[in-house]
Design an enzyme around this catalytic site. Structure first.
Site, PDB file in Angstrom:
ATOM      1  N   LYS A 124       0.610  -0.973   0.281  1.00 20.79           N
ATOM      2  CA  LYS A 124      -0.255  -0.001  -0.433  1.00 20.79           C
ATOM      3  C   LYS A 124       0.612   1.301  -0.024  1.00 20.79           C
ATOM      4  O   LYS A 124       1.700   1.715   1.360  1.00 20.79           O
ATOM      5  CB  LYS A 124      -1.108   0.104   0.987  1.00 20.79           C
ATOM      6  CG  LYS A 124      -1.287   1.138   1.463  1.00 20.79           C
ATOM      7  CD  LYS A 124      -2.655   1.064   2.683  1.00 20.79           C
ATOM      8  CE  LYS A 124      -3.226   2.593   2.988  1.00 20.79           C
ATOM      9  NZ  LYS A 124      -4.027   2.732   4.150  1.00 20.79           N
ATOM     10  N   GLY A 185      -8.514   9.024   8.952  1.00 23.18           N
ATOM     11  CA  GLY A 185      -8.759   9.170  10.458  1.00 23.18           C
ATOM     12  C   GLY A 185      -9.554  10.424  10.443  1.00 23.18           C
ATOM     13  O   GLY A 185     -10.147  10.447  11.872  1.00 23.18           O
ATOM     14  N   ALA A 212      -9.511   5.226   3.514  1.00 24.67           N
ATOM     15  CA  ALA A 212      -9.566   6.843   4.182  1.00 24.67           C
ATOM     16  C   ALA A 212     -10.733   7.118   4.549  1.00 24.67           C
ATOM     17  O   ALA A 212     -11.226   7.762   3.379  1.00 24.67           O
ATOM     18  CB  ALA A 212      -8.652   6.831   3.864  1.00 24.67           C
ATOM     19  N   GLY A 213     -11.081   7.441   6.127  1.00 24.92           N
ATOM     20  CA  GLY A 213     -11.679   8.972   5.496  1.00 24.92           C
ATOM     21  C   GLY A 213     -13.153   7.975   6.183  1.00 24.92           C
ATOM     22  O   GLY A 213     -14.288   9.294   6.445  1.00 24.92           O
ATOM     23  N   ASN A 234      -9.668   1.785   8.778  1.00 20.89           N
ATOM     24  CA  ASN A 234      -9.300   1.616   9.641  1.00 20.89           C
ATOM     25  C   ASN A 234      -9.738   2.570  11.484  1.00 20.89           C
ATOM     26  O   ASN A 234     -10.407   0.891  12.056  1.00 20.89           O
ATOM     27  CB  ASN A 234      -7.940   1.812  10.335  1.00 20.89           C
ATOM     28  CG  ASN A 234      -7.212   0.848  11.350  1.00 20.89           C
ATOM     29  OD1 ASN A 234      -5.679   0.625  11.084  1.00 20.89           O
ATOM     30  ND2 ASN A 234      -7.694   0.847  12.460  1.00 20.89           N
TER      31      ASN A 234
END
Lengths: 285, 69
Positions: A124, A185, A212-213, A234
């Protein structure tokens, strides 16, 4: 009259696999030549304990989990062996990242280290261009991707939703793209659905993963309804009050969104359209 | 015996002239397969550590697996 709406973009692509078999997980897809039945890629950072992480991976059904590398301290301390052993034991395929890199050169070196340490050519690729938004640097990303592809890596670039820079990454040899939904995040969800729809429409044969996001399962549903192939997240799980339950919530959301995409979402209408068939006007005497 | 000055994970070290990367890394006491190594920002594969001679001013870093997003 119908106007172009989200649903008209969301119609399954010609030749796209149509989900079938309910929630039993018979919907398969291929990433870098590997067949997967889960469209949920899960990050492994920031969980309250190794046990919670282990349970969250199991509840998510994820077959791919992300991992990282950290520069060791002079004293040699700070190991995370408990966490890492559990990740290995989960049986999930590892997708190492190059988090923290600010240049192509750094990212290339870290990728080479990751390949040796984790025993995979998947990477990644993250190269940050702005400290406040952690926005990917498209120029360094393309430079690094081209060299890594030449060196035999399967590059999963964490990129912005800009169409032209995505096309440049494909030109560099990437076979997968991972555009952001919002800054890492932030939990803001898909802040630019238009750009993501455009990517899906313009790159119909390319596996696209929103990375992400994502904040809530509703964001993941939206990504899947747009026709994205998978979702990587995550913080939304790790920072939940109950990460294990949230992992399952995302699993169901991702499956639901994929099923809806395959089923074909109805076109939006400007005005009401009666759903109950009536003959005449029975209640008007 | 001559010595050379290097840094190992940011810490100044003096090592004997002719010291290899493998010899330096052995001093950490960690299994060789548990970390990856780089000298002056360039990756050095595990198999190449024993043939990599350290030179004055070299910066050696090691990296370990961690959780990640």
């Amino acid at each position: 009259m119908t106007t172009p709406t989200l649903s008209s973009f969301a119609a399954p692509r010609k030749g796209a696999q149509t989900p079938s078999g309910g929630l039993a997980g018979t919907d398969t897809f291929h990433i870098a030549g590997v067949e997967l039945t889960s469209r949920f890629f899960l990050g492994t950072a920031s969980y309250p304990s190794p046990q919670v992480l282990q349970q969250a991976i199991a509840a998510s059904g994820a077959q791919v989990v992300t991992v990282g590398l950290k520069r060791q301290l002079a004293a040699g301390g700070g190991t995370q062996n408990d966490f890492f052993q559990l990740i290995r034991d989960s049986g999930a395929r590892l997708l190492p990242n190059t988090a923290g890199c600010r240049s192509a050169r750094e990212a290339i070196t870290l990728s080479q280290m990751a390949r040796e340490l984790f025993g995979t050519n998947w990477i990644k690729l993250e190269v940050v261009g702005d400290e406040h938004t952690l926005q990917p640097d498209p120029f360094e990303l393309v430079t690094a991707a081209a060299e890594l592809v030449r060196d035999g890596f399967e590059v999963f670039p964490y990129c912005t939703d800009d169409l032209v820079s995505c096309q440049r990454l494909l030109d560099a040899g990437c076979r997968i793209l991972m555009p952001w939904g919002a800054p890492i995040g932030s939990g803001q969800g898909l802040v630019n659905p238009y750009a993501l729809r455009t990517l899906r429409a313009r790159l119909p044969g390319v596996p696209l993963i929103v990375d992400a996001g994502i904040g809530s399962p509703a964001d993941a549903v939206q990504a899947m309804e747009l026709g994205y192939d998978a979702v990587l997240l995550n913080s939304a799980v790790a920072h939940a009050r109950d990460p294990v339950q949230m992992a399952r919530a995302f699993k169901l959301g991702i499956e639901s969104g994929r099923l809806a995409y395959g089923a074909g979402i109805m076109a939006q209408q400007d005005m009401a359209v009666a759903s109950t068939p009536v003959t005449g006007r029975p209640f008007i005497l | 015996m001559t010595t050379i000055n290097i840094t190992f994970n940011g810490e100044a070290r003096q090592v004997p002239g002719g010291c290899t990367l493998a010899e330096l890394l052995e001093t950490s006491g960690q299994p060789a397969a548990s970390f990856a190594s780089a000298v002056n920002g360039e990756f050095v594969a595990r198999d190449a550590r024993a043939q990599t001679l350290l030179a004055e001013g070299d910066a050696v870093f090691t990296f370990q697996a961690i959780t990640g997003g």
